[in-house]
Design an enzyme around this catalytic site. Structure first.
Site, short mmCIF file in Angstrom:
data_model
loop_
_atom_site.label_atom_id
_atom_site.label_comp_id
_atom_site.label_asym_id
_atom_site.label_seq_id
_atom_site.Cartn_x
_atom_site.Cartn_y
_atom_site.Cartn_z
N GLU A 119 0.86 -1.19 0.00
CA GLU A 119 0.00 0.00 0.00
C GLU A 119 0.89 1.23 0.00
O GLU A 119 1.94 1.22 0.65
CB GLU A 119 -0.88 0.06 1.26
CG GLU A 119 -2.11 -0.80 1.20
CD GLU A 119 -1.96 -2.03 2.06
OE1 GLU A 119 -1.00 -2.08 2.87
OE2 GLU A 119 -2.78 -2.97 1.93
N TYR A 131 8.16 1.92 -7.27
CA TYR A 131 7.45 0.64 -7.40
C TYR A 131 7.10 0.34 -8.87
O TYR A 131 7.23 -0.79 -9.33
CB TYR A 131 6.19 0.64 -6.54
CG TYR A 131 6.47 0.83 -5.06
CD1 TYR A 131 7.50 0.12 -4.45
CD2 TYR A 131 5.72 1.71 -4.27
CE1 TYR A 131 7.78 0.29 -3.10
CE2 TYR A 131 6.00 1.88 -2.92
CZ TYR A 131 7.03 1.17 -2.35
OH TYR A 131 7.30 1.33 -1.01
C1 LIG Z 1 10.49 5.89 -1.21
C2 LIG Z 1 11.96 5.75 -0.78
C3 LIG Z 1 12.13 4.49 0.06
C4 LIG Z 1 12.82 5.65 -2.05
O1 LIG Z 1 14.15 5.44 -1.67
P1 LIG Z 1 15.36 6.20 -2.40
O2 LIG Z 1 16.61 5.55 -1.99
O3 LIG Z 1 15.21 7.66 -2.18
O4 LIG Z 1 15.01 5.93 -3.94
P2 LIG Z 1 16.00 5.39 -5.04
O5 LIG Z 1 17.18 6.30 -5.16
O6 LIG Z 1 16.27 3.96 -4.82
O7 LIG Z 1 15.08 5.55 -6.34
C5 LIG Z 1 15.08 4.58 -7.38
C6 LIG Z 1 14.15 5.06 -8.47
O8 LIG Z 1 12.82 5.22 -7.97
C7 LIG Z 1 12.23 6.44 -8.47
N1 LIG Z 1 12.12 7.42 -7.37
C8 LIG Z 1 12.42 7.20 -6.07
N2 LIG Z 1 12.14 8.32 -5.33
C9 LIG Z 1 11.64 9.22 -6.19
C10 LIG Z 1 11.14 10.55 -6.04
N3 LIG Z 1 11.09 11.16 -4.85
N4 LIG Z 1 10.68 11.18 -7.13
C11 LIG Z 1 10.71 10.61 -8.35
N5 LIG Z 1 11.17 9.33 -8.56
C12 LIG Z 1 11.61 8.66 -7.49
C13 LIG Z 1 13.19 6.96 -9.53
O9 LIG Z 1 12.86 6.33 -10.75
C14 LIG Z 1 14.52 6.43 -9.03
O10 LIG Z 1 15.47 6.22 -10.03
P3 LIG Z 1 16.37 7.45 -10.62
O11 LIG Z 1 16.87 8.24 -9.44
O12 LIG Z 1 17.46 6.73 -11.34
O13 LIG Z 1 15.44 8.24 -11.49
C15 LIG Z 1 12.42 7.01 0.00
O14 LIG Z 1 12.21 8.16 -0.79
C16 LIG Z 1 11.75 7.17 1.35
O15 LIG Z 1 12.21 6.66 2.37
N6 LIG Z 1 10.62 7.93 1.38
C17 LIG Z 1 9.89 8.18 2.62
C18 LIG Z 1 9.23 6.91 3.13
C19 LIG Z 1 8.32 6.29 2.12
O16 LIG Z 1 7.57 6.98 1.43
N7 LIG Z 1 8.38 4.95 2.01
C20 LIG Z 1 7.53 4.21 1.11
C21 LIG Z 1 6.24 3.92 1.79
S1 LIG Z 1 5.15 3.03 0.72
#
Ligand SMILES: CC(C)(COP(=O)(O)OP(=O)(O)OC[C@H]1O[C@@H](n2cnc3c(N)ncnc32)[C@H](O)[C@@H]1OP(=O)(O)O)[C@@H](O)C(=O)NCCC(=O)NCCS
Length: 198
Positions: A119, A131
């Site tokens: 979710e 995702y």
């Molecule tokens: C969501 C989360 C876990 C992603 O982790 P991250 O290490 O920042 O993301 P990554 O660097 O692995 O991203 C991989 C790809 O996902 C996509 N992506 C991830 N975060 C993004 C953002 N904020 N905006 C746009 N694309 C995003 C992009 O395609 C990215 O690849 P790219 O940088 O080469 O374009 C992180 O932003 C987070 O902790 N957010 C707050 C908590 C949360 O929302 N958790 C998910 C709950 S469902």
């Protein structure tokens, strides 16, 4: 997978999440989630939930926080449900989240899961992009799922979850972490050394 598993030429190591990590988890949890899990929930998950599987990204450089990310799944075979996923705000965008997600899905696929679900807040476009890049699609919506603001959740599913595909993705994500750290690591370390120590 044998843990701990370093991403070569980076300070990041993927390993199982442990109870001793919970204080560091909470530092991140409180910053990134409007509705954070309590330390007790993490303790329960790590001690008692036999369906749960949790990983962390720890660091080997003392200038960095000891833990920069974590995530978990519940394995209700043939389904794997992503229970949580988070990366420290200063370390987002380094593909650590994607590395964690790939590792969780790889574990699930190895255990025989053929489908993954989760979710996500409808407003959390960044996480949805992550995702979607793994092949998850929106299959439904839970109304007023989040009690802090009454926001809806999308239900997203990845099916079929294929071991060979996710194994390749995992290898790719290790390389992406290396590449991003190579590009951004020095600047990140410099920024951190400029921050006042609390
Ligand atoms: C969501 C989360 C876990 C992603 O982790 P991250 O290490 O920042 O993301 P990554 O660097 O692995 O991203 C991989 C790809 O996902 C996509 N992506 C991830 N975060 C993004 C953002 N904020 N905006 C746009 N694309 C995003 C992009 O395609 C990215 O690849 P790219 O940088 O080469 O374009 C992180 O932003 C987070 O902790 N957010 C707050 C908590 C949360 O929302 N958790 C998910 C709950 S469902």
């Amino acid at each position: 997978m044998t843990y701990p598993l370093p991403a070569p030429q980076t300070p990041f190591v993927l390993r199982r999440l442990q109870e001793a990590d919970i204080p560091h988890v909470m530092t991140i949890e409180r910053q990134v989630f409007p509705l954070s899990w309590s330390p007790g929930i993490f303790r329960y998950e790590l001690r008692h939930n036999r369906f749960g599987y949790y990983l962390a990204i720890a660091t080997t450089d003392e200038r960095l926080p000891p833990l920069v990310g974590y995530g978990g799944i519940w394995l209700y075979l043939p389904e794997a449900h992503i229970s949580t996923l988070a990366v420290h705000p200063q370390f987002q965008g380094l593909h650590l989240g994607a590395w964690l997600l790939a590792a969780l899905l790889l574990h699930a696929a190895r255990r025989g899961a053929t489908e993954a679900t989760l979710e996500v807040r409808v407003s959390n476009v960044g996480a949805q992009r992550l995702y979607t890049s793994f092949g998850f699609v929106v299959v439904g919506r839970r109304h007023r799922y989040y009690s802090d603001n009454g926001e809806d959740a999308y239900i997203m599913t990845l099916a079929p979850l294929e071991l060979a595909t996710i194994r390749q993705r995992f290898q790719r994500e290790v390389r992406m972490v290396q590449e991003r750290w190579h590009q951004r690591g020095k600047r990140l370390l410099a920024q951190r050394s400029e921050e006042p120590t609390p």
